[in-house]
Scaffold this motif. Structure first.
Motif, short mmCIF file in Angstrom:
data_model
loop_
_atom_site.label_atom_id
_atom_site.label_comp_id
_atom_site.label_asym_id
_atom_site.label_seq_id
_atom_site.Cartn_x
_atom_site.Cartn_y
_atom_site.Cartn_z
N GLU A 138 -1.18 9.04 6.70
CA GLU A 138 -1.56 7.93 5.83
C GLU A 138 -2.25 6.85 6.64
O GLU A 138 -1.78 6.48 7.73
CB GLU A 138 -0.31 7.36 5.15
CG GLU A 138 -0.62 6.23 4.18
CD GLU A 138 0.59 5.80 3.35
OE1 GLU A 138 1.69 6.34 3.56
OE2 GLU A 138 0.41 4.91 2.50
N TYR A 151 -5.33 10.00 4.25
CA TYR A 151 -5.57 9.29 2.99
C TYR A 151 -5.13 7.85 3.07
O TYR A 151 -4.27 7.47 3.88
CB TYR A 151 -4.86 9.99 1.82
CG TYR A 151 -3.35 9.78 1.83
CD1 TYR A 151 -2.51 10.60 2.58
CD2 TYR A 151 -2.78 8.73 1.10
CE1 TYR A 151 -1.14 10.38 2.60
CE2 TYR A 151 -1.41 8.52 1.11
CZ TYR A 151 -0.59 9.34 1.87
OH TYR A 151 0.75 9.12 1.89
N PHE A 152 -5.71 7.07 2.17
CA PHE A 152 -5.24 5.71 1.89
C PHE A 152 -5.01 5.61 0.39
O PHE A 152 -5.76 6.19 -0.40
CB PHE A 152 -6.28 4.65 2.31
CG PHE A 152 -5.91 3.28 1.80
CD1 PHE A 152 -4.94 2.54 2.45
CD2 PHE A 152 -6.49 2.77 0.65
CE1 PHE A 152 -4.55 1.29 1.97
CE2 PHE A 152 -6.11 1.52 0.15
CZ PHE A 152 -5.15 0.78 0.83
N SER A 153 -3.97 4.87 0.00
CA SER A 153 -3.71 4.63 -1.42
C SER A 153 -3.07 3.26 -1.56
O SER A 153 -2.14 2.94 -0.82
CB SER A 153 -2.76 5.71 -1.95
OG SER A 153 -2.52 5.54 -3.33
N PRO A 204 5.18 4.85 6.41
CA PRO A 204 3.87 5.47 6.18
C PRO A 204 3.96 6.98 6.40
O PRO A 204 4.65 7.44 7.32
CB PRO A 204 2.99 4.81 7.25
CG PRO A 204 3.64 3.48 7.49
CD PRO A 204 5.12 3.72 7.35
N THR A 205 3.28 7.73 5.55
CA THR A 205 3.35 9.19 5.64
C THR A 205 2.72 9.67 6.94
O THR A 205 1.59 9.30 7.27
CB THR A 205 2.60 9.82 4.45
OG1 THR A 205 3.09 9.22 3.26
CG2 THR A 205 2.80 11.31 4.41
N ARG A 206 3.46 10.52 7.63
CA ARG A 206 2.97 11.02 8.91
C ARG A 206 3.70 12.33 9.16
O ARG A 206 4.87 12.35 9.54
CB ARG A 206 3.31 9.99 9.98
CG ARG A 206 2.71 10.25 11.33
CD ARG A 206 3.04 9.11 12.28
NE ARG A 206 2.47 9.40 13.57
CZ ARG A 206 1.24 9.06 13.95
NH1 ARG A 206 0.46 8.39 13.14
NH2 ARG A 206 0.79 9.39 15.12
N TYR A 259 -9.11 8.79 -0.84
CA TYR A 259 -9.25 7.33 -0.95
C TYR A 259 -9.47 6.95 -2.42
O TYR A 259 -9.97 7.74 -3.21
CB TYR A 259 -10.45 6.84 -0.11
CG TYR A 259 -11.71 7.64 -0.37
CD1 TYR A 259 -12.60 7.31 -1.40
CD2 TYR A 259 -12.00 8.79 0.38
CE1 TYR A 259 -13.73 8.07 -1.65
CE2 TYR A 259 -13.13 9.55 0.13
CZ TYR A 259 -13.98 9.18 -0.88
OH TYR A 259 -15.11 9.95 -1.14
N ASP A 314 0.83 -1.22 0.00
CA ASP A 314 0.00 0.00 0.00
C ASP A 314 0.86 1.26 0.00
O ASP A 314 0.72 2.13 0.88
CB ASP A 314 -0.94 0.02 1.22
CG ASP A 314 -1.89 -1.15 1.22
OD1 ASP A 314 -2.16 -1.71 0.15
OD2 ASP A 314 -2.37 -1.52 2.31
N THR A 315 1.74 1.37 -0.93
CA THR A 315 2.67 2.49 -1.20
C THR A 315 3.89 2.52 -0.28
O THR A 315 4.76 3.38 -0.43
CB THR A 315 2.03 3.91 -1.13
OG1 THR A 315 1.90 4.31 0.24
CG2 THR A 315 0.69 3.99 -1.81
N ASN A 316 4.00 1.60 0.66
CA ASN A 316 5.06 1.75 1.66
C ASN A 316 6.20 0.74 1.59
O ASN A 316 6.93 0.58 2.56
CB ASN A 316 4.44 1.76 3.06
CG ASN A 316 3.62 3.02 3.24
OD1 ASN A 316 4.07 4.11 2.90
ND2 ASN A 316 2.40 2.88 3.72
N GLU A 345 -2.33 8.91 -3.43
CA GLU A 345 -1.20 9.51 -2.70
C GLU A 345 -0.63 10.70 -3.47
O GLU A 345 -0.25 11.71 -2.88
CB GLU A 345 -0.11 8.46 -2.47
CG GLU A 345 1.07 9.01 -1.68
CD GLU A 345 1.94 7.91 -1.11
OE1 GLU A 345 2.65 7.25 -1.90
OE2 GLU A 345 1.95 7.71 0.11
#
Ligand SMILES: Cc1cc2nc3c(=O)[nH]c(=O)nc-3n(C[C@H](O)[C@H](O)[C@H](O)COP(=O)(O)O)c2cc1C
Length: 227
Positions: free
Chosen positions: A89, A65-67, A51-53, A136, A44-46, A73
């Motif tokens: 994220e 968001y979720f991607s 994870p983006t924070r 989303y 999931d992009t990671n 994203e």
């Protein structure tokens, strides 16, 4: 193999200093097939990122968001550039498969059983924010399940907020996703939300939507079309 490697290592943008790979970009509508078959990095992009924070004391808005495959994203990153909003994220314990068919079949089962994924993230106190951007992908013409799970668990924190929904999708539009957000918030006890018009971007065209994204952000900031 070489082509795959190049694709995995390509960078389509940045979010909070980390690279974004958006797997649908550059596909013609014919090849893209409304997102059918889109792979992801299996995390999931990671797979290459944390994870983006990005949480600050000053921000009055946050992008949550979720991607799975990077398009949402990338939209989130463009909104962040314009707003300086904080970023969070949504992370699930068991990421969705890089394989589209496996993701589709898992998502169908989750939806039929209303068994949404377990989250693996700390959610901060959201009281400092007046605007919440919620991003989303559309799955089965509704909210994708990580956002459903996030709102179900944290909706009560979203009372009295301006909610600005944005999404990427396969070309069929927003479905009932915004109504779903409203329903989940109501059930969670959130009150007095105001909703902006939603931003809807085709997943293979996110890199060509800068003007539309920017003018939507301006409308959100100026409070047009609030309902
Ligand atoms: C399980 C699944 C179901 C989907 N269902 C729809 C759909 O009903 N309508 C649609 O327009 N796109 C649908 N899509 C396509 C995604 O919305 C689109 O590829 C989106 O841009 C993905 O965003 P992401 O890269 O941020 O994960 C679906 C994708 C997946 C993985």
């Amino acid at each position: 193999m070489v082509l795959n490697k190049q694709r995995v290592e390509s960078q389509d943008g940045q979010i909070a200093g980390q690279p974004i790979t958006a797997y649908q970009l550059g596909k013609t509508d014919g090849a893209w097939q409304h997102g059918y078959g889109t792979k992801s990095d299996d995390r999931d992009t990671n797979s290459r990122n944390q994870p983006t924070r990005r949480l600050t004391k000053e921000a009055s808005s946050i992008i949550i968001y979720f991607s799975r495959s990077g398009s949402t994203e990338l939209v989130a990153s463009k909104i962040a550039e314009q707003t300086n909003a904080d970023l969070l994220e949504i992370v699930v314990k068991n990421p969705y498969s890089g394989n589209y068919q496996r993701t589709l079949s898992r998502a169908n089962t989750e939806r039929e059983r209303e068994d949404f994924p377990e989250l693996d993230m700390r959610v901060p106190d959201l009281s400092q924010y007046d605007t919440i951007y919620l991003g989303y992908p559309i799955w089965a013409m509704t909210l994708s399940h990580p956002m459903t799970a996030f709102l179900t668990a944290n909706g009560s924190q979203l009372t009295h907020k301006k909610i600005a929904p944005f999404m990427s999708e396969g070309g069929y539009g927003q479905g009932d996703s915004v109504d779903r957000i409203k329903d989940i918030l109501r059930v969670s006890g959130a009150q007095k939300n105001q909703f902006t018009a939603a931003l809807v971007v085709d997943g293979n065209k996110v890199d060509r939507a800068d003007k539309r994204i920017a003018s939507w952000v301006t409308r959100v900031q100026q409070g047009y079309e609030l309902k």
